[in-house]
Design an enzyme around this catalytic site. Structure first.
Site, PDB file in Angstrom:
ATOM      1  N   SER A 148      29.215  12.937  -1.889  1.00 50.12           N
ATOM      2  CA  SER A 148      29.163  11.832  -2.852  1.00 50.12           C
ATOM      3  C   SER A 148      27.743  11.284  -2.844  1.00 50.12           C
ATOM      4  CB  SER A 148      30.121  10.721  -2.406  1.00 50.12           C
ATOM      5  OG  SER A 148      29.840   9.499  -3.060  1.00 50.12           O
ATOM      6  N   TYR A 161      34.124   5.116   3.641  1.00 47.64           N
ATOM      7  CA  TYR A 161      33.889   6.232   2.712  1.00 47.64           C
ATOM      8  C   TYR A 161      32.432   6.687   2.805  1.00 47.64           C
ATOM      9  CZ  TYR A 161      33.765   8.823  -1.708  1.00 47.64           C
ATOM     10  OH  TYR A 161      33.596   9.796  -2.669  1.00 47.64           O
TER      11      TYR A 161
HETATM   12  N1  LIG Z   1      35.546  10.465  -8.696  1.00 43.84           N
HETATM   13  C1  LIG Z   1      34.362  10.120  -8.248  1.00 43.84           C
HETATM   14  O1  LIG Z   1      33.694   9.253  -8.821  1.00 43.84           O
HETATM   15  C2  LIG Z   1      33.766  10.791  -7.045  1.00 43.84           C
HETATM   16  C3  LIG Z   1      32.403  10.537  -6.770  1.00 43.84           C
HETATM   17  C4  LIG Z   1      31.806  11.157  -5.686  1.00 43.84           C
HETATM   18  C5  LIG Z   1      32.539  11.990  -4.895  1.00 43.84           C
HETATM   19  N2  LIG Z   1      33.852  12.218  -5.162  1.00 43.84           N
HETATM   20  C6  LIG Z   1      34.569  13.123  -4.269  1.00 43.84           C
HETATM   21  O2  LIG Z   1      35.122  14.174  -5.020  1.00 43.84           O
HETATM   22  C7  LIG Z   1      36.306  14.631  -4.392  1.00 43.84           C
HETATM   23  C8  LIG Z   1      37.423  14.665  -5.422  1.00 43.84           C
HETATM   24  O3  LIG Z   1      37.580  13.371  -5.934  1.00 43.84           O
HETATM   25  P1  LIG Z   1      38.366  13.064  -7.305  1.00 43.84           P
HETATM   26  O4  LIG Z   1      37.594  12.039  -7.989  1.00 43.84           O
HETATM   27  O5  LIG Z   1      38.728  14.314  -7.974  1.00 43.84           O
HETATM   28  O6  LIG Z   1      39.643  12.346  -6.669  1.00 43.84           O
HETATM   29  P2  LIG Z   1      41.220  12.505  -6.972  1.00 43.84           P
HETATM   30  O7  LIG Z   1      41.454  12.673  -8.413  1.00 43.84           O
HETATM   31  O8  LIG Z   1      41.864  11.377  -6.241  1.00 43.84           O
HETATM   32  O9  LIG Z   1      41.553  13.869  -6.229  1.00 43.84           O
HETATM   33  C9  LIG Z   1      41.533  13.967  -4.829  1.00 43.84           C
HETATM   34  C10 LIG Z   1      42.069  15.319  -4.441  1.00 43.84           C
HETATM   35  O10 LIG Z   1      42.101  15.409  -3.011  1.00 43.84           O
HETATM   36  C11 LIG Z   1      43.397  15.859  -2.628  1.00 43.84           C
HETATM   37  N3  LIG Z   1      43.730  15.381  -1.284  1.00 43.84           N
HETATM   38  C12 LIG Z   1      43.721  14.105  -0.820  1.00 43.84           C
HETATM   39  N4  LIG Z   1      44.124  14.090   0.463  1.00 43.84           N
HETATM   40  C13 LIG Z   1      44.377  15.374   0.812  1.00 43.84           C
HETATM   41  C14 LIG Z   1      44.826  16.003   2.004  1.00 43.84           C
HETATM   42  N5  LIG Z   1      45.102  15.307   3.118  1.00 43.84           N
HETATM   43  N6  LIG Z   1      44.986  17.357   2.007  1.00 43.84           N
HETATM   44  C15 LIG Z   1      44.729  18.075   0.893  1.00 43.84           C
HETATM   45  N7  LIG Z   1      44.299  17.538  -0.266  1.00 43.84           N
HETATM   46  C16 LIG Z   1      44.133  16.199  -0.299  1.00 43.84           C
HETATM   47  C17 LIG Z   1      44.315  15.317  -3.712  1.00 43.84           C
HETATM   48  O11 LIG Z   1      45.490  16.087  -3.809  1.00 43.84           O
HETATM   49  P3  LIG Z   1      46.936  15.666  -3.262  1.00 43.84           P
HETATM   50  O12 LIG Z   1      47.075  14.188  -3.425  1.00 43.84           O
HETATM   51  O13 LIG Z   1      47.824  16.489  -4.136  1.00 43.84           O
HETATM   52  O14 LIG Z   1      46.940  16.115  -1.847  1.00 43.84           O
HETATM   53  C18 LIG Z   1      43.471  15.550  -4.948  1.00 43.84           C
HETATM   54  O15 LIG Z   1      43.578  16.874  -5.385  1.00 43.84           O
HETATM   55  C19 LIG Z   1      36.557  13.684  -3.215  1.00 43.84           C
HETATM   56  O16 LIG Z   1      36.090  14.269  -2.027  1.00 43.84           O
HETATM   57  C20 LIG Z   1      35.727  12.470  -3.560  1.00 43.84           C
HETATM   58  O17 LIG Z   1      35.302  11.781  -2.417  1.00 43.84           O
HETATM   59  C21 LIG Z   1      34.479  11.638  -6.219  1.00 43.84           C
END
Ligand SMILES: NC(=O)c1ccc[n+]([C@@H]2O[C@H](COP(=O)([O-])OP(=O)(O)OC[C@H]3O[C@@H](n4cnc5c(N)ncnc54)[C@H](OP(=O)(O)O)[C@@H]3O)[C@@H](O)[C@H]2O)c1
Length: 255
Positions: A148, A161
């Protein structure tokens, strides 16, 4: 070098957190680039939907339930994916959580531990298993750790985080040097992306406007803008790129 270097044809990719959001888009984009893909996460129905999109994009999909914090389940997942799709060439550590927004004085230890356990230890479980398997077959591979912008700059009121994503950046650099030249290891550091993850802050007008002010492009990213970077980092086009923290944040970290 032609555009073929960006292709993932013949590669097998595991994408953790592939059930929705950024992970879903990375899984689909990798299939569009020619890969067969195993999206893995806890929600089985959502994984099936990602799998349908992977197949529509021309890839073979193997959706597989997984909790990345369960080390035995991670090992079993790799066995299963290898048996169906073949040896894994690309690991995308994307699963992540961020359940706390607030002053760190009020943070409980359980929440701290949950965030570190999923975001850092879960990624370590998958990286270690992948590293062992690539080594056993004397092969090569690529890891993309979805960190991130919070792995590069401060995100106040999101301290656990931020700590977890800085840890992921450190793990990326260390593994890149340790496992070269067999495995390239890079981090992808997105800014604010339109997924469920940021729904709360995007729907709160005051917080949303405050955040937009910190983004030079003054907008949130679409998940497929992040997926494009993941395809590049996993591909041969990034053959000389390892230990890089690839920031895709609309300019936040540049200020
Ligand atoms: N959105 C943003 O602005 C942003 C910015 C920077 C970085 N990120 C990073 O990008 C990544 C994805 O984020 P996103 O925005 O796509 O979030 P999201 O829509 O909440 O998706 C998170 C994903 O992680 C999975 N997950 C959570 N806990 C898990 C576990 N214990 N085992 C396996 N899978 C798990 C969830 O699937 P299940 O619930 O089905 O397990 C889901 O597929 C994260 O690492 C986040 O920190 C996001």
């Amino acid at each position: 070098m032609g555009l073929d270097a960006f292709s993932l044809k013949g590669r097998v990719a595991v994408v953790t957190g592939g059930s929705r959001g950024i992970g879903e888009e990375i899984a689909v984009a990798m299939a569009e680039a020619g890969a067969d893909v195993a999206p893995v996460a806890r929600s089985e129905d959502a994984l099936e939907a990602t799998a349908d999109r992977i197949e529509e994009a021309g890839g073979t999909a193997h959706p597989r339930p997984l909790d990345v914090t369960d080390v035995a389940a991670v090992e079993a997942m790799f066995d299963d994916v290898e048996a169906t799709l073949g040896e894994v060439d690309v690991l995308v550590n994307n699963a992540g959580v961020n359940p706390y927004f607030g002053n760190t004085r009020n943070l409980d230890v359980e929440t701290w531990n949950t965030i570190l356990n999923v975001n850092v230890t879960g990624a370590f479980h998958c990286a270690r298993e992948f590293g062992r398997r690539v080594d056993e077959r004397d092969g090569t591979g690529s890891i993309v750790n979805v960190a991130s912008v919070g792995g590069v700059v401060a995100l106040p009121y999101q301290t656990p985080y931020t700590a977890s994503k800085h840890a992921m950046v450190g793990m990326t650099k260390s593994l890149a040097v340790e496992w070269t030249p067999q495995i390239r290891v890079n981090a992808l550091a997105p800014g604010y992306v339109k997924t469920e993850f940021t729904k709360g802050v995007r729907e709160n007008e005051d917080i949303r406007d405050d955040i937009l002010e910190t983004i030079p492009q003054n907008r949130f990213a679409d998940p497929d803008e992040i997926a494009a970077s993941a395809v590049y980092l996993a591909s041969d086009a990034a053959g000389y790129v390892t230990g890089e923290i690839h920031v895709a944040d609309g300019g936040i970290a540049a200020q």
